[in-house]
Design an enzyme around this catalytic site. Structure first.
Site, PDB file in Angstrom:
ATOM      1  N   GLU A  54      18.383  -4.696 -15.739  1.00 13.60           N
ATOM      2  CA  GLU A  54      19.579  -4.334 -16.675  1.00 13.60           C
ATOM      3  C   GLU A  54      20.931  -5.181 -15.959  1.00 13.60           C
ATOM      4  O   GLU A  54      21.259  -5.785 -16.795  1.00 13.60           O
ATOM      5  CB  GLU A  54      19.999  -3.026 -16.838  1.00 13.60           C
ATOM      6  CG  GLU A  54      18.993  -2.120 -17.333  1.00 13.60           C
ATOM      7  CD  GLU A  54      17.889  -1.561 -16.493  1.00 13.60           C
ATOM      8  OE1 GLU A  54      17.677  -0.300 -16.474  1.00 13.60           O
ATOM      9  OE2 GLU A  54      17.675  -2.278 -15.360  1.00 13.60           O
ATOM     10  N   THR A 198     -18.365  -6.057   5.153  1.00 10.68           N
ATOM     11  CA  THR A 198     -18.236  -7.267   4.388  1.00 10.68           C
ATOM     12  C   THR A 198     -17.475  -8.284   5.481  1.00 10.68           C
ATOM     13  O   THR A 198     -17.732  -9.496   5.354  1.00 10.68           O
ATOM     14  CB  THR A 198     -17.049  -6.954   3.417  1.00 10.68           C
ATOM     15  OG1 THR A 198     -17.843  -6.129   2.426  1.00 10.68           O
ATOM     16  CG2 THR A 198     -16.608  -8.321   2.719  1.00 10.68           C
TER      17      THR A 198
END
Length: 371
Positions: A54, A198
């Site tokens: 704003e 991983t």
């Protein structure tokens, strides 16, 4: 809602998206100011700690905003944080009408901003394109109401549900466009996590390779400190923040990671592994509002089983790998289809030859433990 209201709010939404990857843990917000049928100002929340949408829109005005209408994707704030209240700025500027997309669930706002504007004699219209406005801030809404990061699983798989060949080869299952989109997600989410499996199998770097992109905080969920000191995650920790989350109490082993520039988070143990609930609480305390999980199958299952996942991104390649290769979600699995983790109707995108399906977890259809 009239056609013009929808048009200006769509512009505000597109502006809000420009803040992706730069405003966490704040919401994405866009604002458009209209006077006498013409746009006189527009802005968005550009970075954490910077002016809100704003105030940026007001600062950009080409003519005095007195008597104008502002379209804002999220209820204006009414409290002092890193910036003063936006409601004060709108009142002082003489704005006559405020059109709001989403209500702000932040307890410091939660309707108070709208009430303050109305008390000042400003017309407020709520719920314009609310579903679209809500969608851009799913992360913020979850974080501000739970204090924990929004968790998304991301994986690439073949048409027969494999994330690698039988010998572990996985580069590349999907094509270039899908991989680029994955980097857009790394730019969007505040943190990225893999399991130690991983880290050992792929030696990933887990950085965002988009021009101007933001690297997420990197996390390795490593209960027994098996991440090699020679891995990319460790050797680049001085440049990209990296957390080793562990329940190993061997402080002497912690030091090697600390010397390399990693943070080592000692966390409680649950069933012989790092407590994922405790990890998410710690991340929330560090103002990490979102977490992208890139594997592997055991970690994905553990997060699902604990009820900690909000969203799933599935990249599907038009390839069949066959064999006994790993699947995206492993672990024990459910005992019957009625216990399956249900996905809400999702969105489907074509990325080159591949498909991306984005789906929220449907809490109503899941019978395993949930938050």
């Amino acid at each position: 809602m009239n056609t013009q209201d929808a048009e200006y709010m769509r512009l505000a939404i597109s502006l809000a998206r420009k803040g992706i990857g730069r405003v966490n843990p704040n919401p994405l917000v866009g604002a458009v100011i209209v006077k006498d049928g013409a746009i006189i100002g527009q802005g968005y929340h550009q970075q954490y700690g910077g002016l809100h949408a704003e105030r940026n829109a007001l600062a950009s005005c080409t003519t005095a905003p007195q008597g104008a209408t502002i379209y804002v994707t999220l209820e204006p704030c009414c409290h002092h944080g890193k910036n003063p209240p936006c409601t004060e700025a709108l009142i002082q500027a003489g704005i006559s009408r405020v059109v709001v997309g989403s209500s702000d669930p932040n307890p410091l706002v939660a309707g108070k901003g709208i009430a303050q504007l109305r008390a000042a004699g400003i017309q407020v219209d709520e719920g314009v394109l609310q579903a679209e406005c809500d969608a851009i801030n799913a992360i913020f809404f979850h974080y501000i109401t739970t204090g924990r990061p929004y968790v998304a699983l991301k994986y690439a798989m073949s048409a027969d549900g494999k994330i690698a060949c039988h010998n572990g080869a996985s580069r590349w299952i999907t094509g270039e466009q899908a991989r680029r989109h994955a980097h857009q997600l790394r730019n969007q989410y505040a943190a990225i996590m893999v399991g130690v499996g991983t880290a050992l199998a792929d030696d990933p770097e887990l950085t965002c390779r988009l021009h101007g992109g933001t690297n997420p905080l990197r996390i390795v969920c490593d209960s027994q400190l098996r991440t090699p000191l020679s891995s990319k995650l460790v050797t680049t920790a001085a440049q990209v923040p990296t957390v080793i989350a562990t329940c190993s109490q061997d402080v002497s082993r912690h030091q090697s990671y600390l010397d390399a520039g990693c943070q080592v988070w000692f966390l409680p143990e649950k069933n012989g592994r790092v407590s994922l609930e405790a990890l998410l609480v710690r991340l929330g305390e560090q103002k990490i509002d979102s977490l992208l999980v890139e594997g592997g199958g055991q970690l994905n299952w553990s997060l699902l089983e604990a009820g900690l996942v909000q969203k799933v991104y599935r990249y599907i390649a038009p390839k069949i790998l066959g064999g006994t290769a790993k699947s995206p979600v492993e672990g024990h699995g459910v005992d019957n289809p009625q216990q399956a983790f249900m996905l809400a109707p999702g969105r489907v995108f074509r990325l080159g030859d591949d498909l991306l399906i984005e789906s929220e977890i449907d809490r109503r259809g899941t019978s395993c433990s949930q938050e």
